[in-house]
Design a protein around this motif. Structure first.
Motif, PDB file in Angstrom:
ATOM      1  N   ASP A  35      75.749  47.897  80.479  1.00  0.00           N
ATOM      2  CA  ASP A  35      76.631  48.921  79.927  1.00  0.00           C
ATOM      3  C   ASP A  35      75.904  50.184  79.476  1.00  0.00           C
ATOM      4  N   SER A  36      74.665  50.047  79.002  1.00  0.00           N
ATOM      5  CA  SER A  36      73.990  51.209  78.424  1.00  0.00           C
ATOM      6  C   SER A  36      73.715  52.285  79.468  1.00  0.00           C
ATOM      7  N   LEU A  37      73.214  51.887  80.635  1.00  0.00           N
ATOM      8  CA  LEU A  37      72.876  52.884  81.648  1.00  0.00           C
ATOM      9  C   LEU A  37      73.970  53.060  82.701  1.00  0.00           C
ATOM     10  N   VAL A  67      75.849  46.701  73.868  1.00  0.00           N
ATOM     11  CA  VAL A  67      76.619  46.913  72.636  1.00  0.00           C
ATOM     12  C   VAL A  67      77.921  46.128  72.828  1.00  0.00           C
ATOM     13  N   THR A  75      81.198  54.104  72.562  1.00  0.00           N
ATOM     14  CA  THR A  75      80.753  52.995  73.417  1.00  0.00           C
ATOM     15  C   THR A  75      81.956  52.294  74.048  1.00  0.00           C
ATOM     16  N   LYS A  78      83.098  54.297  77.047  1.00  0.00           N
ATOM     17  CA  LYS A  78      82.187  54.195  78.194  1.00  0.00           C
ATOM     18  C   LYS A  78      82.288  52.819  78.839  1.00  0.00           C
ATOM     19  N   GLN A  79      82.494  51.775  78.028  1.00  0.00           N
ATOM     20  CA  GLN A  79      82.679  50.435  78.608  1.00  0.00           C
ATOM     21  C   GLN A  79      83.980  50.376  79.406  1.00  0.00           C
ATOM     22  N   SER A 121      68.716  47.600  85.564  1.00  0.00           N
ATOM     23  CA  SER A 121      68.621  48.805  84.737  1.00  0.00           C
ATOM     24  C   SER A 121      68.049  48.497  83.361  1.00  0.00           C
TER      25      SER A 121
END
Lengths: 416, 165
Positions: A35-37, A67, A75, A78-79, A121
């Motif tokens: 999820d972060s990248l 996260v 967050t 974005k998820q 990633s």
């Protein structure tokens, strides 16, 4: 000519024999993105590369672990975007909040297998070496190119051999071997190289993951344990070959190995626990892809059974995967940890990266079973992070200062 | 003129951009430019000028795969990074973003804050006191990627990866 495991795997992926030092383009077998990248990867893929589709939706795994569950509207948004993209692309493997950290999950699901080239990633993608795969971490743009084309380029690494002999003494485990190797090799000792871990076939797959994840902490591109004794089939061409060329050989005698502790603020700042002096802690954090496995929780529970976490100490346990949590629930490990006063988090990366679920305050000291103790990683740059094994974590939680497991095991206690 | 920002050994990606300031955590991703070295060297982001160079000790960029570490440095216009050894993921990320990285130990030769001129074409640094420092030439395939402006423009231009025939 005899080849290292990395040379064998990259030869197969390049379609021709290759050896250390060559720059090669290879086919990848699996791409992992977390999820972060992922939002950045999706943007590069569509906006910069102009690629509409991933190269093979069956060979891309997307994991929401960094996260998880979301800690903020940012967050969460974005998820949500990542989930929409996964559906639109028809990607087969989405492991959403709670399933756990990408590395153990991909192994548990049988997606990571011996002989594969896996790019992820996440820098700890060296983890896939626990099943004899060539796993390596990359950034946003490299992963975007890999999901667009199914290919990437590498300099074929030299190989550093870490050869273990003997067996661990009670209270000593794979983490101690990994930290000892970091102590001997130093943080840059295997930069651009692969590490092969020999003499550890008695370890379980997840214990091997402890070693494979720590390989990046000595700078390695990949960290591979020879795939012996696995339930998965091993390709006939993949095996340790007599006469393969190693750039360096490090020998570690397990019979003499003492619990190791990495002191702030670099992973290779390692000493024998006995030489550390008295270090009081505020937090004990058991988790991560390095040491949040079922075996790690069970090892901690064996020491914590019938005992309590010291007053004033917080013990956080974040299982590396839902499967690890399930096993711990079924055999009473979880009940033991809870009875001792530990608190349990959602399987995932948790506070390892200082984003949520256990961020450290200025002045706090944390005994961490993870892989990095960089200043500021888990929260305040004024906090101090020590790395050690799950056994040391459990003993430390009981006494409130960094403690040799044997000292706790030998101490009398009241049977519950 | 470029200024030298001198750093020690083992500068990790948490020191370059702590995970709490990942673009993933931010409302406005452009804010990333405020965060390079926010805790390790708080004067950096406020005072760095486009073209400035980072001169560091061994093992620069060790740690995470987070490309937003070199991305934050690109956003503030870093002209080059010079270190005796780079961590490989960082080196690759920087290459992909078109940030020139030279493998050399200049920590004993250049002072923090010193004004220098960097000639990227020749791979030379001219110092204010008249010295010329020749940087070791990077391999041809790296220079090709820099010349294209990063890995994506390179791939779009040539349809292949670096080093591929």
């Amino acid at each position: 000519m005899a080849q290292t495991l990395s040379e064998q795997i990259l030869s197969r992926a390049a379609g021709r024999p290759v050896s250390a030092g060559e720059v090669v383009t290879v086919n990848v077998d699996l791409v992992m993105m977390h999820d972060s990248l992922s939002p950045g990867i999706i943007r590069v893929l569509h906006e910069e590369l102009g690629a509409e589709r991933v190269w093979d939706p069956e060979r891309v795994a997307v994991v929401i672990d960094h996260v998880a569950p979301a800690a903020s509207v940012q967050t969460a948004e974005k998820q949500a975007e990542v989930r929409r993209w996964v559906r639109a692309q028809g990607i087969k493997h989405l492991f959403d909040v709670g399933r756990g950290i990408s590395h153990p999950v991909l192994v548990e699901e049988g997606l990571a297998r011996p002989g594969m080239v896996i790019v992820g990633s996440d820098s700890h993608s060296t983890a896939y070496g626990c099943v004899g795969a060539f796993g390596t971490g990359m950034g946003t743009t490299d992963i975007a190119l890999a999901v667009a084309t199914g290919r990437t380029w590498f300099r074929v690494p030299e190989t550093v051999l870490v050869r273990a002999r003997g067996r661990f003494r009670p209270g000593v485990s794979a983490k101690d071997l990994g930290l000892k190797a970091a102590r001997l090799l130093r943080a840059d000792g295997a930069t651009y190289a692969a590490v092969e871990w020999h003499g550890v076939e008695f370890l379980s797959v997840m214990e091997r993951m402890t070693l494979a994840t720590l390989s990046i902490e000595v700078g390695a591109k990949a960290g591979i344990v020879p795939p012996t004794g696995l339930s998965q089939p091993v390709p006939h061409w993949l095996r340790v070959e007599e006469g393969a060329c190693y750039s360096r050989v490090v020998e570690i005698d397990l019979d003499d190995l003492e619990p190791q502790v990495s002191a702030p603020h670099t992973v290779d700042n390692v000493t024998d626990l006995r030489d550390l002096g008295r270090v009081a802690v505020d937090v004990v954090y058991l988790g991560t892809c390095t040491n949040g496995h079922y075996e790690d929780m069970a090892a901690a529970a064996r020491i914590l059974r019938g005992r309590r976490v010291a007053p004033g100490v917080r013990m956080l346990v974040v299982p590396a995967s839902a499967q690890a949590l399930q096993l711990a629930a079924e055999d009473g490990t979880l009940a033991t940890l809870l009875a001792a006063g530990a608190t349990i988090g959602t399987p995932g990366c948790g506070a390892c990266i200082g984003r949520h679920m256990g961020v450290l305050a200025p002045g706090e000291v944390c005994l961490f079973t993870g892989n990095r103790n960089f200043r500021g990683r888990m929260g305040s740059p004024e906090a101090r992070i020590y790395l050690a094994s799950p056994e040391v974590a459990a003993a430390t939680a009981i006494t409130g200062y960094i403690t040799h497991p044997q000292d706790v095991i030998d101490a009398p206690y009241d049977e519950p | 003129m470029a200024r030298v920002w001198l750093f020690g050994a083992d500068i990790n990606t948490d020191q370059i951009v702590p995970g709490r300031y990942a673009p993933y955590m931010l409302k406005n991703e452009d804010d990333l430019r405020k965060y390079p070295f926010i805790e390790h060297r708080p004067d950096f982001a406020a005072n760095v000028r486009p073209g400035d160079i980072i001169v560091a000790g061994n093992n620069f960029g060790c740690g995470s795969s987070r490309e937003y570490a070199p991305l934050a440095l690109r956003m503030v216009g870093i002209g080059a990074i010079i270190a005796p050894l780079f961590a490989r993921i960082f080196f690759r990320n920087a290459l992909n973003l078109g940030i020139p990285c030279f493998t050399a130990d200049l920590t004993g030769e250049l002072r923090d804050g010193e004004e220098v001129e960097l000639d990227l074409e020749q791979g030379r640094i001219y110092t204010g006191d008249g010295r010329t420092i020749q940087l070791p030439p990077p391999p041809a395939f790296l220079r090709e990627v820099w010349a294209a402006g990063g890995i994506v423009p390179f791939y779009r231009k040539y349809g292949r990866f670096p080093g591929e025939g």
